[in-house]
Every structure is written in structure tokens, then in C-alpha cells.
Design a protein around this motif. Structure first.
Motif: not given
Length: 214
Positions: A115, A137, A139, A172
Motif C-alpha cells: 500500500r 493502492w 491509503y 492498510a
């Protein structure tokens, strides 16, 4: 049609929000990985779990497009549903416990999929973000109250599978807790709540409320 339960994991204090999770309690009804992947794509949840041994807590986790060795909200939700002391994933054995309204798991950060943890200056900036194009990805997070460990976060999977934003992302939160080295109270998505706490030897606990939707 294969029977499955739908849970809401990491629900807010009032019982709303949370990330939906599909759980096929009898994984033997869908034994092949290709069929599991196809069913996960058809159901369209951010993750779908197939339980291969309910007594030992052995599970298999899929997004609409890929199989995961570990994921946070599927482990939290399935541990609650099966009421087992551990969940066995391809990544490793995940400890589990119930504490009042919260279901907890204990996992290692290295089990989490990659992440990009991207910090913003304010919670308002996180709230105002638009869904980024497919790619990494992300976060996105910011402190709401650093002294109290309160964080505002949003999760963008960056995949072209219909899941533009993940309502609550345990993996995450696990990575962010390991990076910051402290307990966190995370509000993610529209109003989901994730609690975390570092443990000895690099382990991290992740907790949240779980409800049976249908």
C-alpha cells in the motif's frame, strides 16, 4: 446459487457504515480457485472469503480480480462469524479474540499487500480527494487529533474492478500502525472505525465492530 453470508466489518459507533464482506461458510461447494475467483467477481465485494475448515479457521480470500494471502477486514469478520481463536491464511496464522463489541485480530505487517501510505496536512484535504486513476493502492490519511491518535483516512485500491474506494481497510491500518508505532483510532470512508494497537515482536492488533447484514 452458492450460499454466502454478508457481514459489515469495521462499522461505526452507531452500527452503520463498515465494509461489506462475503463469506462462503462451506468452501467445499466452490473447490476450484478459478471458480472462487469468478464468484468473487460476480458478488463484487472488496473481498470474499471461502472457509475451508470452520473449526480451525482456515480461509481463502479473493478480491474481484485476485487472490490475497492476507487481508484485514476478511480476517476480522470471519473470526467473528466463526468464533474461533485464530484464522489460518496462506500468509500465516492470525490470532483472534472478542472483547465486548469489538472483534480483534493480531497479524504481522509483512503479511499485508503493498500500500502507498500518503499523508495529508488536514482531514479536510483527505475528505476532498477525488478517486485517482487506476495504478497504485493509495491509503490517504491525515491526523484529526495527533495527541489522541485519531486519524482520518480513505483507501483507493487503484484497480479497474469496480471498487473505486475501499470503505475500511485493515491491512492498510496495519501498515500505518507499524510505521507510526502507536495505537490508532481511524475513521475511514463514509464513517467506518478501525482500532489498532502495536504489540511485542512486531505484531499489530486490529479491531472493529462486525454485524451480520444478511
Amino acid at each position: 446459487m452458492t450460499d454466502y453470508d454478508v457481514l459489515r466489518v469495521f462499522s461505526g459507533p452507531g452500527g452503520g457504515y463498515g465494509n461489506e464482506l462475503g463469506v462462503v461458510r462451506d468452501g467445499s461447494t466452490v473447490p476450484e480457485r478459478s471458480d472462487r475467483q469468478a464468484l468473487a467477481a460476480k458478488l463484487g465485494f472488496s473481498e470474499t472469503v471461502f472457509v475451508d475448515d470452520p473449526e480451525r479457521g482456515v480461509i481463502d480470500i479473493y478480491t474481484p480480480t485476485l487472490r490475497l494471502p492476507f487481508a484485514g477486514h476478511p480476517c476480522v469478520g470471519t473470526a467473528w462469524l466463526l468464533d474461533v481463536p485464530e484464522i489460518v491464511t496462506p500468509a500465516g496464522v492470525v490470532g483472534a479474540r472478542q472483547d465486548g463489541e469489538f472483534s480483534w485480530i493480531e497479524a504481522l505487517p509483512e503479511w499485508a499487500p503493498p500500500r502507498t501510505l500518503r499523508q495529508y496536512a488536514t482531514a479536510a484535504e483527505v475528505d476532498g480527494l477525488k478517486v485517482p486513476p487506476p495504478g497504485e493502492w493509495i491509503y490517504a490519511w491525515a491526523w484529526e487529533d495527533e495527541a489522541a491518535g485519531r486519524i482520518r483516512a480513505r483507501g483507493f485500491p487503484g484497480r479497474d474492478d469496480g471498487i473505486d474506494e475501499d470503505e475500511a481497510t485493515g491491512a492498510a491500518a496495519l501498515l500505518l500502525t507499524a510505521r507510526l508505532g502507536r495505537a490508532l483510532n481511524i475513521t475511514q470512508g463514509a464513517g467506518s472505525q478501525i482500532l489498532t494497537a502495536p504489540q511485542p515482536e512486531g505484531w499489530v492488533e486490529i479491531g472493529g465492530r462486525v454485524f451480520l447484514e444478511r
